[in-house]
Design an enzyme around this catalytic site. Structure first.
Site, PDB file in Angstrom:
ATOM      1  N   ASN A   1     -12.724   9.905  -1.134  1.00  0.00           N
ATOM      2  CA  ASN A   1     -12.378  10.163  -2.531  1.00  0.00           C
ATOM      3  C   ASN A   1     -10.999  10.812  -2.585  1.00  0.00           C
ATOM      4  OD1 ASN A   1     -12.119  11.582  -5.096  1.00  0.00           O
ATOM      5  ND2 ASN A   1     -14.247  10.977  -5.444  1.00  0.00           N
TER       6      ASN A   1
ATOM      7  N   SER B   1     -12.690   2.277  -8.220  1.00  0.00           N
ATOM      8  CA  SER B   1     -13.789   2.587  -9.143  1.00  0.00           C
ATOM      9  C   SER B   1     -13.412   3.728 -10.086  1.00  0.00           C
ATOM     10  CB  SER B   1     -15.057   2.957  -8.361  1.00  0.00           C
ATOM     11  OG  SER B   1     -14.824   4.063  -7.509  1.00  0.00           O
TER      12      SER B   1
ATOM     13  N   GLY C   1     -11.939   2.151  -2.092  1.00  0.00           N
ATOM     14  CA  GLY C   1     -10.592   1.601  -2.169  1.00  0.00           C
ATOM     15  C   GLY C   1     -10.465   0.443  -3.132  1.00  0.00           C
TER      16      GLY C   1
ATOM     17  N   GLU D   1       0.821  -1.215   0.000  1.00  0.00           N
ATOM     18  CA  GLU D   1       0.000   0.000   0.000  1.00  0.00           C
ATOM     19  C   GLU D   1       0.852   1.260   0.000  1.00  0.00           C
ATOM     20  OE1 GLU D   1      -3.066   0.087  -1.282  1.00  0.00           O
ATOM     21  OE2 GLU D   1      -3.406  -1.507   0.156  1.00  0.00           O
ATOM     22  N   HIS D   2       0.494   2.192  -0.855  1.00  0.00           N
ATOM     23  CA  HIS D   2       1.144   3.502  -0.950  1.00  0.00           C
ATOM     24  C   HIS D   2       2.629   3.385  -1.304  1.00  0.00           C
ATOM     25  CE1 HIS D   2      -2.093   6.209   0.332  1.00  0.00           C
ATOM     26  NE2 HIS D   2      -2.452   5.273   1.181  1.00  0.00           N
TER      27      HIS D   2
ATOM     28  N   ASP E   1      -3.337   0.828 -10.171  1.00  0.00           N
ATOM     29  CA  ASP E   1      -4.746   0.571 -10.483  1.00  0.00           C
ATOM     30  C   ASP E   1      -4.959   0.358 -11.978  1.00  0.00           C
ATOM     31  OD1 ASP E   1      -4.913   1.129  -7.827  1.00  0.00           O
ATOM     32  OD2 ASP E   1      -6.050   2.980  -8.028  1.00  0.00           O
TER      33      ASP E   1
ATOM     34  N   ASP F   1       3.486   2.202  -4.791  1.00  0.00           N
ATOM     35  CA  ASP F   1       3.635   2.223  -6.256  1.00  0.00           C
ATOM     36  C   ASP F   1       4.175   3.574  -6.722  1.00  0.00           C
ATOM     37  OD1 ASP F   1       1.173   3.413  -5.558  1.00  0.00           O
ATOM     38  OD2 ASP F   1       0.193   2.811  -7.436  1.00  0.00           O
TER      39      ASP F   1
END
Length: 460
Positions: A235, A148, A145, A51-52, A192, A54
Protein backbone atom coordinates in the site's frame (compact mmCIF):
# COMPACT_ATOMS: atom_id res chain seq x y z
CA UNK A 1 -17.41 20.21 -22.69
CA UNK A 2 -19.21 19.58 -19.45
CA UNK A 3 -18.92 16.09 -18.03
CA UNK A 4 -20.39 13.71 -16.94
CA UNK A 5 -22.89 13.44 -19.79
CA UNK A 6 -26.54 12.69 -18.96
CA UNK A 7 -26.37 9.40 -17.08
CA UNK A 8 -27.25 6.25 -18.94
CA UNK A 9 -30.29 4.27 -17.80
CA UNK A 10 -29.31 0.73 -17.04
CA UNK A 11 -31.42 -2.20 -18.15
CA UNK A 12 -30.85 -5.80 -17.21
CA UNK A 13 -28.56 -7.49 -19.72
CA UNK A 14 -27.52 -4.24 -21.43
CA UNK A 15 -24.06 -4.22 -19.86
CA UNK A 16 -21.69 -6.98 -18.75
CA UNK A 17 -21.80 -5.46 -15.28
CA UNK A 18 -25.64 -5.49 -15.14
CA UNK A 19 -25.66 -8.47 -12.79
CA UNK A 20 -23.31 -6.71 -10.37
CA UNK A 21 -25.47 -3.60 -10.44
CA UNK A 22 -28.61 -5.59 -9.63
CA UNK A 23 -26.82 -7.39 -6.80
CA UNK A 24 -25.52 -4.05 -5.52
CA UNK A 25 -29.05 -2.64 -5.58
CA UNK A 26 -30.32 -5.52 -3.42
CA UNK A 27 -27.46 -5.13 -0.94
CA UNK A 28 -28.03 -1.37 -0.80
CA UNK A 29 -31.69 -1.95 0.01
CA UNK A 30 -30.75 -4.38 2.78
CA UNK A 31 -28.22 -1.94 4.20
CA UNK A 32 -30.06 1.37 3.99
CA UNK A 33 -33.71 0.33 3.49
CA UNK A 34 -33.98 2.35 0.29
CA UNK A 35 -33.08 2.31 -3.41
CA UNK A 36 -29.98 3.93 -4.94
CA UNK A 37 -30.65 6.85 -7.27
CA UNK A 38 -27.59 6.23 -9.44
CA UNK A 39 -24.36 4.23 -9.76
CA UNK A 40 -20.82 5.29 -10.63
CA UNK A 41 -18.08 3.11 -12.10
CA UNK A 42 -14.35 3.90 -12.30
CA UNK A 43 -11.88 1.33 -13.71
CA UNK A 44 -8.50 0.21 -12.46
CA UNK A 45 -5.58 0.36 -14.82
CA UNK A 46 -2.45 -1.45 -15.90
CA UNK A 47 0.55 0.62 -16.81
CA UNK A 48 2.11 -1.09 -19.83
CA UNK A 49 5.31 0.96 -19.67
CA UNK A 50 6.47 4.15 -17.96
CA UNK A 51 6.92 3.38 -14.27
CA UNK A 52 7.58 6.06 -11.64
CA UNK A 53 7.94 8.84 -14.20
CA UNK A 54 4.53 10.56 -14.18
CA UNK A 55 5.41 12.51 -11.03
CA UNK A 56 8.66 13.54 -12.76
CA UNK A 57 6.58 15.14 -15.56
CA UNK A 58 7.01 12.41 -18.19
CA UNK A 59 4.50 10.59 -20.40
CA UNK A 60 3.21 7.14 -19.46
CA UNK A 61 1.37 4.43 -21.39
CA UNK A 62 -1.46 2.79 -19.42
CA UNK A 63 -4.80 1.22 -20.33
CA UNK A 64 -7.92 0.71 -18.25
CA UNK A 65 -8.75 -2.84 -17.15
CA UNK A 66 -12.21 -4.37 -16.77
CA UNK A 67 -11.87 -4.57 -12.97
CA UNK A 68 -13.38 -1.51 -11.33
CA UNK A 69 -14.94 0.28 -8.40
CA UNK A 70 -18.73 0.56 -8.37
CA UNK A 71 -20.65 2.80 -6.00
CA UNK A 72 -24.42 2.83 -5.47
CA UNK A 73 -25.55 6.27 -4.29
CA UNK A 74 -28.58 7.87 -2.67
CA UNK A 75 -28.46 11.58 -1.75
CA UNK A 76 -30.15 12.25 1.62
CA UNK A 77 -31.51 15.39 3.26
CA UNK A 78 -29.29 15.16 6.33
CA UNK A 79 -25.63 16.19 6.36
CA UNK A 80 -24.46 12.66 7.15
CA UNK A 81 -22.18 10.83 4.74
CA UNK A 82 -22.65 7.08 5.24
CA UNK A 83 -20.20 4.69 3.56
CA UNK A 84 -20.50 0.92 3.43
CA UNK A 85 -18.60 -1.76 1.51
CA UNK A 86 -19.78 -5.09 0.11
CA UNK A 87 -16.52 -6.59 1.40
CA UNK A 88 -16.93 -7.43 5.10
CA UNK A 89 -13.22 -6.74 5.65
CA UNK A 90 -13.95 -3.02 5.23
CA UNK A 91 -16.09 -1.66 8.11
CA UNK A 92 -18.86 0.91 7.73
CA UNK A 93 -18.04 4.57 8.25
CA UNK A 94 -20.09 7.72 8.72
CA UNK A 95 -19.18 11.37 9.16
CA UNK A 96 -20.53 14.90 8.74
CA UNK A 97 -20.34 15.81 5.05
CA UNK A 98 -19.17 19.31 5.99
CA UNK A 99 -16.45 18.30 8.42
CA UNK A 100 -14.23 15.91 6.46
CA UNK A 101 -11.15 14.74 8.39
CA UNK A 102 -8.60 12.50 6.61
CA UNK A 103 -6.04 10.75 8.80
CA UNK A 104 -2.78 10.42 6.82
CA UNK A 105 -1.39 7.97 9.37
CA UNK A 106 -4.14 5.43 8.64
CA UNK A 107 -4.80 4.55 4.97
CA UNK A 108 -8.22 3.06 5.76
CA UNK A 109 -10.51 2.33 2.82
CA UNK A 110 -13.01 5.09 3.54
CA UNK A 111 -10.27 7.75 3.54
CA UNK A 112 -9.83 7.26 -0.23
CA UNK A 113 -13.52 8.04 -0.72
CA UNK A 114 -13.14 11.10 1.49
CA UNK A 115 -10.22 12.31 -0.69
CA UNK A 116 -12.43 12.42 -3.80
CA UNK A 117 -15.35 13.93 -1.88
CA UNK A 118 -13.21 16.65 -0.29
CA UNK A 119 -11.44 17.43 -3.58
CA UNK A 120 -14.73 18.33 -5.31
CA UNK A 121 -16.01 20.12 -2.21
CA UNK A 122 -12.91 22.34 -2.06
CA UNK A 123 -12.75 22.90 -5.83
CA UNK A 124 -16.17 24.52 -5.78
CA UNK A 125 -15.62 26.15 -2.35
CA UNK A 126 -18.74 24.55 -0.90
CA UNK A 127 -19.50 24.55 2.82
CA UNK A 128 -23.03 23.19 3.07
CA UNK A 129 -23.16 19.83 1.29
CA UNK A 130 -26.00 17.38 1.55
CA UNK A 131 -25.26 13.92 2.86
CA UNK A 132 -25.52 10.62 1.00
CA UNK A 133 -25.65 6.88 1.47
CA UNK A 134 -23.02 5.01 -0.55
CA UNK A 135 -22.34 1.31 -1.00
CA UNK A 136 -18.97 0.47 -2.58
CA UNK A 137 -18.21 -2.72 -4.50
CA UNK A 138 -14.71 -3.24 -5.90
CA UNK A 139 -13.21 -6.16 -7.78
CA UNK A 140 -9.70 -4.70 -8.28
CA UNK A 141 -7.30 -6.71 -6.10
CA UNK A 142 -6.22 -4.33 -3.29
CA UNK A 143 -2.57 -3.20 -3.08
CA UNK A 144 -1.82 -5.01 -6.35
CA UNK A 145 -0.52 -2.14 -8.47
CA UNK A 146 -3.75 -1.97 -10.52
CA UNK A 147 -4.83 1.32 -8.94
CA UNK A 148 -7.66 0.23 -6.66
CA UNK A 149 -7.14 3.21 -4.36
CA UNK A 150 -7.09 5.82 -7.15
CA UNK A 151 -10.15 4.22 -8.76
CA UNK A 152 -12.00 4.71 -5.47
CA UNK A 153 -10.86 8.35 -5.27
CA UNK A 154 -12.05 8.91 -8.87
CA UNK A 155 -15.33 7.14 -8.21
CA UNK A 156 -15.94 9.31 -5.15
CA UNK A 157 -15.11 12.48 -7.05
CA UNK A 158 -17.61 11.59 -9.78
CA UNK A 159 -20.22 10.60 -7.19
CA UNK A 160 -19.89 13.98 -5.49
CA UNK A 161 -19.99 15.90 -8.78
CA UNK A 162 -23.15 14.02 -9.80
CA UNK A 163 -24.90 14.64 -6.46
CA UNK A 164 -24.11 18.34 -6.78
CA UNK A 165 -25.48 18.40 -10.34
CA UNK A 166 -22.36 20.15 -11.56
CA UNK A 167 -20.11 19.56 -14.59
CA UNK A 168 -16.38 19.50 -15.16
CA UNK A 169 -14.31 18.31 -18.11
CA UNK A 170 -12.75 14.86 -17.77
CA UNK A 171 -9.33 16.52 -17.64
CA UNK A 172 -10.40 18.86 -14.82
CA UNK A 173 -11.91 15.98 -12.88
CA UNK A 174 -8.75 13.87 -13.32
CA UNK A 175 -6.57 16.75 -12.13
CA UNK A 176 -8.76 17.40 -9.06
CA UNK A 177 -8.73 13.71 -8.11
CA UNK A 178 -4.94 13.49 -8.58
CA UNK A 179 -4.43 16.45 -6.24
CA UNK A 180 -6.99 15.25 -3.71
CA UNK A 181 -5.35 11.82 -3.31
CA UNK A 182 -2.47 13.70 -1.68
CA UNK A 183 -4.77 14.29 1.31
CA UNK A 184 -3.90 10.73 2.30
CA UNK A 185 -0.17 11.36 1.91
CA UNK A 186 0.59 9.83 -1.50
CA UNK A 187 2.69 12.12 -3.72
CA UNK A 188 1.55 10.60 -7.03
CA UNK A 189 1.83 12.08 -10.48
CA UNK A 190 -1.68 11.78 -11.94
CA UNK A 191 -1.44 8.79 -14.28
CA UNK A 192 -3.97 6.65 -12.39
CA UNK A 193 -6.67 9.30 -12.22
CA UNK A 194 -6.10 10.39 -15.83
CA UNK A 195 -6.57 6.95 -17.37
CA UNK A 196 -9.57 6.23 -15.11
CA UNK A 197 -11.43 9.15 -16.70
CA UNK A 198 -9.84 9.38 -20.17
CA UNK A 199 -9.72 5.66 -21.05
CA UNK A 200 -11.56 4.42 -24.14
CA UNK A 201 -12.40 0.86 -24.99
CA UNK A 202 -10.03 -0.78 -27.46
CA UNK A 203 -7.05 1.55 -27.11
CA UNK A 204 -4.21 2.21 -24.71
CA UNK A 205 -3.36 5.86 -24.07
CA UNK A 206 -0.21 7.91 -24.04
CA UNK A 207 -0.89 10.23 -21.11
CA UNK A 208 1.07 13.49 -21.16
CA UNK A 209 1.20 16.13 -18.45
CA UNK A 210 1.37 19.93 -18.20
CA UNK A 211 -1.08 20.23 -19.84
CA UNK A 212 -2.82 16.89 -19.30
CA UNK A 213 -3.77 15.16 -22.57
CA UNK A 214 -4.30 11.63 -23.86
CA UNK A 215 -3.42 10.15 -27.26
CA UNK A 216 -4.63 6.78 -28.58
CA UNK A 217 -1.99 4.07 -28.93
CA UNK A 218 -3.11 1.07 -30.99
CA UNK A 219 -1.65 -2.09 -29.49
CA UNK A 220 -0.51 -4.93 -31.80
CA UNK A 221 -3.31 -7.30 -32.82
CA UNK A 222 -1.09 -10.40 -32.67
CA UNK A 223 -0.47 -10.18 -28.96
CA UNK A 224 -2.32 -9.95 -25.66
CA UNK A 225 -1.36 -8.39 -22.36
CA UNK A 226 -1.54 -10.67 -19.33
CA UNK A 227 -1.62 -9.50 -15.73
CA UNK A 228 -0.28 -11.79 -13.01
CA UNK A 229 -0.59 -10.95 -9.32
CA UNK A 230 2.48 -11.74 -7.21
CA UNK A 231 0.13 -11.91 -4.19
CA UNK A 232 2.50 -9.62 -2.30
CA UNK A 233 0.54 -6.55 -1.17
CA UNK A 234 2.02 -3.05 -0.99
CA UNK A 235 0.00 0.00 0.00
CA UNK A 236 1.63 3.23 -1.21
CA UNK A 237 0.14 5.28 1.60
CA UNK A 238 1.17 2.79 4.29
CA UNK A 239 4.90 2.83 3.50
CA UNK A 240 7.48 5.53 2.82
CA UNK A 241 9.10 3.73 -0.19
CA UNK A 242 6.99 5.57 -2.74
CA UNK A 243 7.35 9.05 -1.28
CA UNK A 244 11.10 8.59 -0.77
CA UNK A 245 11.44 7.94 -4.52
CA UNK A 246 9.41 11.08 -5.28
CA UNK A 247 11.72 13.13 -3.06
CA UNK A 248 14.87 11.55 -4.53
CA UNK A 249 13.71 12.61 -7.98
CA UNK A 250 12.90 16.10 -6.70
CA UNK A 251 16.33 16.47 -5.10
CA UNK A 252 18.04 15.14 -8.23
CA UNK A 253 16.19 17.69 -10.37
CA UNK A 254 17.41 20.49 -8.08
CA UNK A 255 21.02 19.27 -8.14
CA UNK A 256 21.01 18.92 -11.94
CA UNK A 257 19.50 22.39 -12.29
CA UNK A 258 22.14 23.87 -9.95
CA UNK A 259 24.90 22.07 -11.86
CA UNK A 260 23.71 23.66 -15.13
CA UNK A 261 23.25 27.13 -13.62
CA UNK A 262 19.43 27.10 -13.63
CA UNK A 263 17.17 28.57 -10.95
CA UNK A 264 17.15 25.33 -8.98
CA UNK A 265 14.88 26.45 -6.12
CA UNK A 266 11.90 26.68 -8.51
CA UNK A 267 12.49 23.22 -10.05
CA UNK A 268 10.41 20.26 -8.83
CA UNK A 269 10.57 17.68 -11.64
CA UNK A 270 13.28 16.10 -13.76
CA UNK A 271 11.33 16.93 -16.92
CA UNK A 272 11.58 20.64 -16.11
CA UNK A 273 15.38 20.44 -16.24
CA UNK A 274 15.28 18.83 -19.68
CA UNK A 275 12.67 21.28 -20.98
CA UNK A 276 14.61 24.31 -19.71
CA UNK A 277 17.87 23.07 -21.21
CA UNK A 278 16.12 22.08 -24.47
CA UNK A 279 18.11 18.87 -24.87
CA UNK A 280 17.25 15.21 -25.61
CA UNK A 281 16.68 12.46 -23.06
CA UNK A 282 19.97 10.89 -24.17
CA UNK A 283 21.75 14.16 -23.44
CA UNK A 284 20.11 14.27 -19.99
CA UNK A 285 21.56 10.81 -19.31
CA UNK A 286 25.01 12.16 -20.23
CA UNK A 287 24.55 15.21 -18.00
CA UNK A 288 23.50 12.90 -15.14
CA UNK A 289 26.79 10.96 -15.53
CA UNK A 290 28.77 14.18 -15.04
CA UNK A 291 26.60 15.95 -12.45
CA UNK A 292 25.72 13.15 -10.03
CA UNK A 293 27.79 10.35 -8.45
CA UNK A 294 26.63 6.73 -8.00
CA UNK A 295 27.34 6.74 -4.26
CA UNK A 296 24.31 7.63 -2.11
CA UNK A 297 23.97 11.22 -0.95
CA UNK A 298 23.51 12.09 2.69
CA UNK A 299 21.14 14.95 3.64
CA UNK A 300 24.24 16.95 4.61
CA UNK A 301 25.82 16.48 1.16
CA UNK A 302 22.58 17.52 -0.55
CA UNK A 303 22.56 20.66 1.60
CA UNK A 304 26.20 21.35 0.73
CA UNK A 305 25.48 20.98 -3.01
CA UNK A 306 22.50 23.35 -2.84
CA UNK A 307 23.96 25.77 -0.29
CA UNK A 308 21.11 25.39 2.18
CA UNK A 309 20.76 24.32 5.82
CA UNK A 310 19.49 20.96 7.02
CA UNK A 311 16.49 22.76 8.47
CA UNK A 312 15.69 24.31 5.08
CA UNK A 313 15.99 20.92 3.39
CA UNK A 314 13.60 19.28 5.84
CA UNK A 315 11.00 22.03 6.01
CA UNK A 316 11.04 23.45 2.48
CA UNK A 317 11.84 20.50 0.19
CA UNK A 318 11.20 17.13 1.85
CA UNK A 319 7.70 15.82 2.58
CA UNK A 320 6.77 15.14 6.24
CA UNK A 321 7.29 11.38 5.95
CA UNK A 322 10.73 11.66 4.26
CA UNK A 323 12.41 14.13 6.63
CA UNK A 324 14.30 11.39 8.52
CA UNK A 325 15.70 9.59 5.44
CA UNK A 326 19.46 9.08 5.82
CA UNK A 327 20.52 8.36 2.21
CA UNK A 328 19.28 9.41 -1.23
CA UNK A 329 20.25 7.47 -4.39
CA UNK A 330 19.95 10.39 -6.79
CA UNK A 331 22.11 9.03 -9.63
CA UNK A 332 20.27 5.71 -9.89
CA UNK A 333 16.78 7.23 -9.71
CA UNK A 334 17.62 9.83 -12.35
CA UNK A 335 19.10 7.25 -14.74
CA UNK A 336 15.89 5.22 -14.44
CA UNK A 337 13.60 8.18 -15.08
CA UNK A 338 15.34 9.49 -18.21
CA UNK A 339 15.82 6.01 -19.72
CA UNK A 340 12.24 4.96 -18.91
CA UNK A 341 10.86 8.17 -20.43
CA UNK A 342 12.73 7.31 -23.64
CA UNK A 343 11.35 3.74 -23.61
CA UNK A 344 7.77 5.06 -23.46
CA UNK A 345 8.29 7.18 -26.58
CA UNK A 346 10.00 4.27 -28.36
CA UNK A 347 7.11 1.95 -27.42
CA UNK A 348 4.58 4.35 -28.93
CA UNK A 349 6.69 4.75 -32.08
CA UNK A 350 6.92 0.98 -32.60
CA UNK A 351 3.15 0.62 -32.16
CA UNK A 352 2.61 3.31 -34.81
CA UNK A 353 5.11 1.93 -37.32
CA UNK A 354 4.09 -1.72 -36.71
CA UNK A 355 7.16 -3.54 -38.11
CA UNK A 356 7.04 -7.31 -38.60
CA UNK A 357 8.77 -7.92 -35.26
CA UNK A 358 6.60 -5.44 -33.31
CA UNK A 359 5.80 -7.84 -30.45
CA UNK A 360 9.47 -8.79 -30.00
CA UNK A 361 10.58 -5.12 -29.97
CA UNK A 362 7.87 -4.10 -27.47
CA UNK A 363 8.81 -7.08 -25.30
CA UNK A 364 12.44 -6.01 -25.24
CA UNK A 365 11.45 -2.54 -24.03
CA UNK A 366 9.29 -4.07 -21.27
CA UNK A 367 12.21 -6.29 -20.20
CA UNK A 368 14.53 -3.28 -20.09
CA UNK A 369 11.94 -1.43 -18.03
CA UNK A 370 11.78 -4.20 -15.44
CA UNK A 371 15.57 -4.37 -15.16
CA UNK A 372 15.68 -0.61 -14.60
CA UNK A 373 12.89 -0.76 -11.98
CA UNK A 374 14.69 -3.62 -10.23
CA UNK A 375 18.28 -2.34 -10.35
CA UNK A 376 18.13 1.45 -10.55
CA UNK A 377 14.81 2.29 -8.89
CA UNK A 378 14.83 -0.70 -6.51
CA UNK A 379 11.04 -1.02 -6.52
CA UNK A 380 10.79 -4.73 -7.31
CA UNK A 381 10.81 -7.65 -4.85
CA UNK A 382 11.92 -11.32 -5.08
CA UNK A 383 8.41 -12.56 -5.88
CA UNK A 384 7.98 -10.07 -8.74
CA UNK A 385 11.38 -11.00 -10.16
CA UNK A 386 10.48 -14.70 -9.95
CA UNK A 387 7.11 -14.10 -11.63
CA UNK A 388 8.72 -12.08 -14.43
CA UNK A 389 11.23 -14.91 -15.05
CA UNK A 390 8.43 -17.51 -15.14
CA UNK A 391 6.37 -15.42 -17.58
CA UNK A 392 9.32 -15.04 -19.95
CA UNK A 393 10.17 -18.73 -19.68
CA UNK A 394 6.67 -19.79 -20.77
CA UNK A 395 6.19 -17.55 -23.80
CA UNK A 396 6.04 -13.87 -22.85
CA UNK A 397 8.09 -11.72 -25.23
CA UNK A 398 8.39 -9.20 -22.42
CA UNK A 399 7.38 -8.99 -18.77
CA UNK A 400 7.73 -6.32 -16.11
CA UNK A 401 6.35 -5.15 -12.80
CA UNK A 402 3.46 -2.70 -13.15
CA UNK A 403 2.30 -0.08 -10.68
CA UNK A 404 4.40 1.25 -7.82
CA UNK A 405 6.09 -2.12 -7.25
CA UNK A 406 7.42 -3.68 -4.02
CA UNK A 407 4.66 -6.23 -4.65
CA UNK A 408 1.53 -6.24 -6.76
CA UNK A 409 1.36 -7.36 -10.38
CA UNK A 410 3.38 -8.00 -13.49
CA UNK A 411 2.23 -7.27 -17.04
CA UNK A 412 3.45 -9.45 -19.92
CA UNK A 413 3.11 -9.23 -23.69
CA UNK A 414 2.24 -12.70 -25.01
CA UNK A 415 1.74 -13.80 -28.64
CA UNK A 416 -1.97 -14.56 -29.01
CA UNK A 417 -1.37 -18.13 -30.21
CA UNK A 418 0.59 -18.94 -27.02
CA UNK A 419 -1.94 -17.54 -24.56
CA UNK A 420 -3.63 -20.80 -23.47
CA UNK A 421 -0.39 -22.67 -22.76
CA UNK A 422 1.12 -19.55 -21.17
CA UNK A 423 -1.72 -19.23 -18.65
CA UNK A 424 -1.59 -22.93 -17.77
CA UNK A 425 2.18 -22.98 -17.28
CA UNK A 426 2.34 -19.77 -15.23
CA UNK A 427 -0.55 -20.99 -13.07
CA UNK A 428 1.30 -24.20 -12.32
CA UNK A 429 4.78 -22.72 -11.89
CA UNK A 430 3.94 -19.72 -9.73
CA UNK A 431 0.60 -20.39 -8.04
CA UNK A 432 0.41 -24.16 -7.60
CA UNK A 433 4.04 -24.99 -6.78
CA UNK A 434 4.45 -22.18 -4.28
CA UNK A 435 1.26 -22.86 -2.33
CA UNK A 436 -0.41 -19.74 -3.67
CA UNK A 437 -3.11 -21.84 -5.33
CA UNK A 438 -5.74 -20.56 -2.91
CA UNK A 439 -5.40 -17.13 -4.49
CA UNK A 440 -5.65 -18.38 -8.06
CA UNK A 441 -8.77 -17.02 -9.64
CA UNK A 442 -9.57 -14.42 -12.28
CA UNK A 443 -8.11 -11.73 -10.06
CA UNK A 444 -4.67 -13.37 -10.01
CA UNK A 445 -3.89 -14.26 -13.64
CA UNK A 446 -5.82 -12.93 -16.61
CA UNK A 447 -5.51 -11.53 -20.11
CA UNK A 448 -6.89 -8.04 -20.51
CA UNK A 449 -7.93 -5.68 -23.29
CA UNK A 450 -8.13 -1.89 -23.07
CA UNK A 451 -11.36 -0.96 -21.28
CA UNK A 452 -13.50 2.18 -21.07
CA UNK A 453 -13.35 5.01 -18.55
CA UNK A 454 -15.57 6.17 -15.71
CA UNK A 455 -19.36 6.18 -16.15
CA UNK A 456 -22.58 7.15 -14.36
CA UNK A 457 -25.65 4.89 -14.50
CA UNK A 458 -29.14 6.00 -13.49
CA UNK A 459 -31.45 3.63 -11.67
CA UNK A 460 -33.83 2.02 -14.15
Amino acid sequence: AGWPPPATKKRQGEYPLAFRLLKLKDMFNSKFGSTPKFYVRAPGRVNIIGEHIDYCGYSVLPMAVEQDMLIAVEPVKTQTLQLANTNPLYPDFSTNANNIQIDKTKPLWHNYFLCGFKGIQEHFGLSNLTGMNCLVDGNIPPSSGLSSSSALVCCAGLVTLTVLGMNLSKVELAEICAKSERYIGTEGGGMDQSISFLAEEGTAKLIEFSPLRATDVKLPSGAVFVIANSCVEMNKAATSHFNVRVMECRLAAKLLAKYRGLQWDKVLRLEEVQATLGVSLQEMLRITEHALHPEPYSPEEVCSCLGISLQELRTQILSPNTQDVLVFKLYQRTKHVYSEAARVLQFKKICEEAPDNTVQLLGELMNQSHASCRDLYECSCPELDQLVDICRKFGAQGSRLTGAGWGGCTVSIVPADKLTSFLAHVHEAYYQRSGRNGTFEKQSLFATKPGGGALVFLEA
